[in-house]
Write a protein that holds these residues in place. Sequence first.
Motif, PDB file in Angstrom:
ATOM      1  N   LEU B 106      34.641  34.802  48.328  1.00 43.05           N
ATOM      2  CA  LEU B 106      33.639  34.099  47.516  1.00 43.05           C
ATOM      3  C   LEU B 106      33.200  32.818  48.200  1.00 43.05           C
ATOM      4  CD1 LEU B 106      35.102  34.533  43.924  1.00 43.05           C
ATOM      5  CD2 LEU B 106      33.313  35.845  45.060  1.00 43.05           C
ATOM      6  N   ARG B 107      34.185  32.064  48.702  1.00 40.20           N
ATOM      7  CA  ARG B 107      33.849  30.791  49.359  1.00 40.20           C
ATOM      8  C   ARG B 107      33.002  31.041  50.593  1.00 40.20           C
ATOM      9  NH1 ARG B 107      39.868  28.316  48.611  1.00 40.20           N
ATOM     10  NH2 ARG B 107      39.587  27.559  46.480  1.00 40.20           N
ATOM     11  N   ASN B 108      33.285  32.143  51.307  1.00 34.27           N
ATOM     12  CA  ASN B 108      32.481  32.471  52.478  1.00 34.27           C
ATOM     13  C   ASN B 108      31.024  32.718  52.104  1.00 34.27           C
ATOM     14  OD1 ASN B 108      34.468  32.327  54.410  1.00 34.27           O
ATOM     15  ND2 ASN B 108      35.101  34.447  54.120  1.00 34.27           N
ATOM     16  N   ARG B 109      30.812  33.120  50.867  1.00 36.77           N
ATOM     17  CA  ARG B 109      29.451  33.425  50.441  1.00 36.77           C
ATOM     18  C   ARG B 109      28.837  32.256  49.690  1.00 36.77           C
ATOM     19  NH1 ARG B 109      31.969  38.092  51.093  1.00 36.77           N
ATOM     20  NH2 ARG B 109      30.753  39.901  51.790  1.00 36.77           N
ATOM     21  N   GLY B 110      29.527  31.123  49.745  1.00 38.90           N
ATOM     22  CA  GLY B 110      28.962  29.900  49.180  1.00 38.90           C
ATOM     23  C   GLY B 110      28.905  29.875  47.665  1.00 38.90           C
ATOM     24  N   VAL B 111      29.844  30.568  47.008  1.00 39.21           N
ATOM     25  CA  VAL B 111      29.895  30.539  45.546  1.00 39.21           C
ATOM     26  C   VAL B 111      30.468  29.186  45.107  1.00 39.21           C
ATOM     27  CG1 VAL B 111      30.930  31.653  43.532  1.00 39.21           C
ATOM     28  CG2 VAL B 111      30.223  33.025  45.497  1.00 39.21           C
ATOM     29  N   THR B 112      29.973  28.645  44.015  1.00 35.49           N
ATOM     30  CA  THR B 112      30.462  27.333  43.562  1.00 35.49           C
ATOM     31  C   THR B 112      31.914  27.432  43.119  1.00 35.49           C
ATOM     32  OG1 THR B 112      29.750  27.753  41.321  1.00 35.49           O
ATOM     33  CG2 THR B 112      28.186  26.595  42.743  1.00 35.49           C
ATOM     34  N   GLU B 113      32.613  26.308  43.260  1.00 37.73           N
ATOM     35  CA  GLU B 113      34.056  26.293  43.057  1.00 37.73           C
ATOM     36  C   GLU B 113      34.447  26.666  41.619  1.00 37.73           C
ATOM     37  OE1 GLU B 113      37.452  26.438  44.995  1.00 37.73           O
ATOM     38  OE2 GLU B 113      35.496  26.226  45.981  1.00 37.73           O
ATOM     39  N   SER B 114      33.634  26.302  40.657  1.00 36.71           N
ATOM     40  CA  SER B 114      33.978  26.616  39.267  1.00 36.71           C
ATOM     41  C   SER B 114      33.857  28.126  39.028  1.00 36.71           C
ATOM     42  CB  SER B 114      33.068  25.852  38.308  1.00 36.71           C
ATOM     43  OG  SER B 114      31.724  26.218  38.537  1.00 36.71           O
ATOM     44  N   GLU B 115      32.851  28.721  39.628  1.00 39.69           N
ATOM     45  CA  GLU B 115      32.649  30.168  39.530  1.00 39.69           C
ATOM     46  C   GLU B 115      33.803  30.891  40.254  1.00 39.69           C
ATOM     47  OE1 GLU B 115      30.355  31.643  37.851  1.00 39.69           O
ATOM     48  OE2 GLU B 115      30.581  33.715  38.556  1.00 39.69           O
ATOM     49  N   VAL B 116      34.168  30.354  41.427  1.00 36.77           N
ATOM     50  CA  VAL B 116      35.277  30.930  42.186  1.00 36.77           C
ATOM     51  C   VAL B 116      36.530  30.963  41.321  1.00 36.77           C
ATOM     52  CG1 VAL B 116      36.877  30.516  44.102  1.00 36.77           C
ATOM     53  CG2 VAL B 116      34.420  30.279  44.469  1.00 36.77           C
ATOM     54  N   ASP B 117      36.811  29.824  40.688  1.00 38.67           N
ATOM     55  CA  ASP B 117      38.033  29.726  39.894  1.00 38.67           C
ATOM     56  C   ASP B 117      38.034  30.765  38.766  1.00 38.67           C
ATOM     57  OD1 ASP B 117      40.506  28.094  39.453  1.00 38.67           O
ATOM     58  OD2 ASP B 117      39.597  27.983  37.459  1.00 38.67           O
ATOM     59  N   LYS B 118      36.917  30.900  38.109  1.00 41.25           N
ATOM     60  CA  LYS B 118      36.822  31.838  37.002  1.00 41.25           C
ATOM     61  C   LYS B 118      37.083  33.265  37.481  1.00 41.25           C
ATOM     62  CE  LYS B 118      33.314  33.535  34.096  1.00 41.25           C
ATOM     63  NZ  LYS B 118      32.030  33.859  34.672  1.00 41.25           N
ATOM     64  N   LYS B 119      36.384  33.622  38.563  1.00 35.14           N
ATOM     65  CA  LYS B 119      36.494  34.966  39.114  1.00 35.14           C
ATOM     66  C   LYS B 119      37.913  35.275  39.589  1.00 35.14           C
ATOM     67  CE  LYS B 119      32.810  37.232  38.776  1.00 35.14           C
ATOM     68  NZ  LYS B 119      32.988  38.521  38.115  1.00 35.14           N
ATOM     69  N   VAL B 120      38.487  34.306  40.316  1.00 34.13           N
ATOM     70  CA  VAL B 120      39.809  34.540  40.889  1.00 34.13           C
ATOM     71  C   VAL B 120      40.847  34.712  39.787  1.00 34.13           C
ATOM     72  CG1 VAL B 120      41.647  33.498  42.257  1.00 34.13           C
ATOM     73  CG2 VAL B 120      39.297  33.428  43.081  1.00 34.13           C
ATOM     74  N   ARG B 121      40.795  33.840  38.770  1.00 37.89           N
ATOM     75  CA  ARG B 121      41.756  33.966  37.657  1.00 37.89           C
ATOM     76  C   ARG B 121      41.639  35.328  36.984  1.00 37.89           C
ATOM     77  NH1 ARG B 121      45.285  30.157  38.653  1.00 37.89           N
ATOM     78  NH2 ARG B 121      44.229  28.243  39.262  1.00 37.89           N
ATOM     79  N   GLU B 122      40.400  35.759  36.806  1.00 41.96           N
ATOM     80  CA  GLU B 122      40.146  37.053  36.192  1.00 41.96           C
ATOM     81  C   GLU B 122      40.771  38.188  37.011  1.00 41.96           C
ATOM     82  OE1 GLU B 122      35.842  36.662  34.726  1.00 41.96           O
ATOM     83  OE2 GLU B 122      35.964  38.669  35.607  1.00 41.96           O
ATOM     84  N   THR B 123      40.491  38.127  38.321  1.00 43.18           N
ATOM     85  CA  THR B 123      40.974  39.186  39.203  1.00 43.18           C
ATOM     86  C   THR B 123      42.492  39.200  39.290  1.00 43.18           C
ATOM     87  OG1 THR B 123      38.978  38.830  40.472  1.00 43.18           O
ATOM     88  CG2 THR B 123      40.653  40.228  41.474  1.00 43.18           C
ATOM     89  N   LEU B 124      43.085  37.991  39.348  1.00 47.05           N
ATOM     90  CA  LEU B 124      44.544  37.912  39.413  1.00 47.05           C
ATOM     91  C   LEU B 124      45.161  38.612  38.206  1.00 47.05           C
ATOM     92  CD1 LEU B 124      45.163  34.279  40.672  1.00 47.05           C
ATOM     93  CD2 LEU B 124      45.906  36.386  41.783  1.00 47.05           C
ATOM     94  N   LYS B 125      44.520  38.472  37.066  1.00 48.38           N
ATOM     95  CA  LYS B 125      45.023  39.145  35.876  1.00 48.38           C
ATOM     96  C   LYS B 125      44.882  40.663  36.035  1.00 48.38           C
ATOM     97  CE  LYS B 125      44.505  35.949  32.320  1.00 48.38           C
ATOM     98  NZ  LYS B 125      43.264  35.293  31.909  1.00 48.38           N
ATOM     99  N   MET B 126      43.731  41.079  36.560  1.00 49.80           N
ATOM    100  CA  MET B 126      43.497  42.516  36.736  1.00 49.80           C
ATOM    101  C   MET B 126      44.558  43.161  37.621  1.00 49.80           C
ATOM    102  SD  MET B 126      39.413  42.491  37.246  1.00 49.80           S
ATOM    103  CE  MET B 126      39.182  44.025  38.091  1.00 49.80           C
TER     104      MET B 126
END
Lengths: 288, 356
Positions: B106-126
């Motif tokens: 995500l960071r490589n694609r320039g996603v904002t840090e707040s969006e990154v955090d949301k996505k990563v937490r979600e995926t970690l749960k998955m």
Amino acid sequence: MEKTLNNKAWFLVLPVLVLVAFSAVIPLMTVVNYSVQDTFGNNQFFWAGTEWFQELLASSRFWAAIGRNLVFSGIILAIEVPLGILIALNMPRKGWGVPVCLVLMALPLLIPWNVVGTIWQVFGRTDIGLMGYYLNALGINYNYVQNPIDAWVTVIVMDVWHWTSLVVLLCYAGLVSIPDAFYQAAKIDGASRWAVFRYIQLPKMQRVLLIAVLLRFMDSFMIYTEPFVVTGGGPGNSTTFLSIDLVKMALGQFDLGPAAAMSLVYFLIILLLSWVFYTVMTNYDSGR
Amino acid sequence: MASIELDHIRHAYAGPSKAATVYALKEIHYTFEDGGAYALLGPSGCGKTTLLNIISGLLHPSHGRLRFDGRDVTELSTQERNIAQVFQFPVIYDTMTVYDNLAFPLRNRGVTESEVDKKVRETLKMIDLADWADRKARGLTADQKQKISLGRGLVRSDVNAILFDEPLTVIDPHMKWVLRSQLKQLHQRFGYTEIYVTHDQTEALTFAQKVVVMFEGEIVQIGTPAELFERPKHTFVGYFIGSPGMNLMPVDIQGKNARLGSQSIALPGAPKTAGESKLELGIRPEYVRLGREGMPISVTKVEDIGRHKIVRAELEGRSLAAILGEDDDIPAEPKVRFDPAGINIYADSWRVEMGA
């Protein structure tokens, strides 16, 4: 569990003890012995206690030599490590270029140290040396016999020429051990060239890099032959490193006592630095 | 998510050539439907990894076009195709934490840090690694690492497809089951288009809705696990799928009968052969009935594998395998009958339909 005790088993380690005794312990103890005595030849020795050590640690000549050694090691590490990584990164991974590059890289390492010194000594001469003559012909005032800065530059360039390939080969070994899948995954993850280096290549090279730094540091800290052949420690004392100073003292002036004391201090410094490096390396590996 | 269309794809590693033999991938023309779970199944060297790498963009096909949702992506780089791939050996970024590993694409694609955090937490749960977020990735077990590789794909909500290249090879057997069922659940919940390469038939049959069987650079059959089992289109499929594989024996066809040596076997219909030189009868060991009636066989070996017995025998000088219940006995003078429902006729290795 019941242990079988048999004291005769100690005899099994005897060969090793004998070997180590003759190769390391006895010579070292001889040096220790010299360092606390004074002699005027004829095998007559007088007790001197810690006098030589006090004298040594108070002498500006000793500290200057250490200073030169540290500056030298710092400079060549700062050049050889980044340069070595850069070359290793650009070496081909497959095809006919691989053996060609490897042989080219290994060549300087195969040349005996005094030969390397002689090569550069001649190379840099202002009358017949290819480099020395043409540098002056181009209007650059270069003379390693008279100018301390030129002498330093020569010795450093020589060391870089001689030893960068060691760093290259170690890094290359680290790089080729990275499976293709890592690069493919990085592509898929959209990693930049820098990110690939920072997160894939550098971590994989980390171990070999630490070994390279350790080897190059120890080696450069003990450097003797090459600068001795090229500059003989001069002009003045400007390239007199610890080992050169030591030999001057022990063989040139035959001051066995001070030379022995200096050897021991030199030895302890290297032992200490090795230990620091080793500890840092092992902690770095397991710690995080 | 996207459908993946392979339009007459061919690939030779040495570059385009006239000689058909150099093609690692002979002509492949097929569309993977949006949201489907496919398995590419075949022996080592059959071209399945080549095909996968062409889809992911790591390889450029010698011939043919590749389309995602109708959009030609043949010339796009791996990065631009926006797919995720899980490799045979887990690829993780050693020096990063589990969290940073997932955040990396995500960071490589320039996603904002707040969006990154949301996505990563979600995926970690998955992927069940929420408690491990701040751990260094290097100390994890192989299956956790493999989950991280998967997670780096899942974290990008817009991925077109997730590709798996024999992802369970280095995983311990008991974890394989767990991971496989988690993969299946993820597919059911989120409906990614998934293509799963494997040479393990159990893996392929449990994971996929449709199995694509490849052999020597060609797709020999695409079907549901049941189709592959009941009606193998090619003798290779019959032999490769099933344990033991399908029995194959050369026969002569006479109307609704097949002659095997001195024996005559009744067929459910008349095969529509067209004068092919090599005719074979295929029957799975599951459809071979052992009893006191039928064709005489001589039993050479019985393998008791717990749930059932595999009987190795000879029929008219041909080896034959039959599956027998664990408690069934082998008669003194054993004979076999073939269940007509399980009989397939092959002409030059390809299955022929039966007429009335």
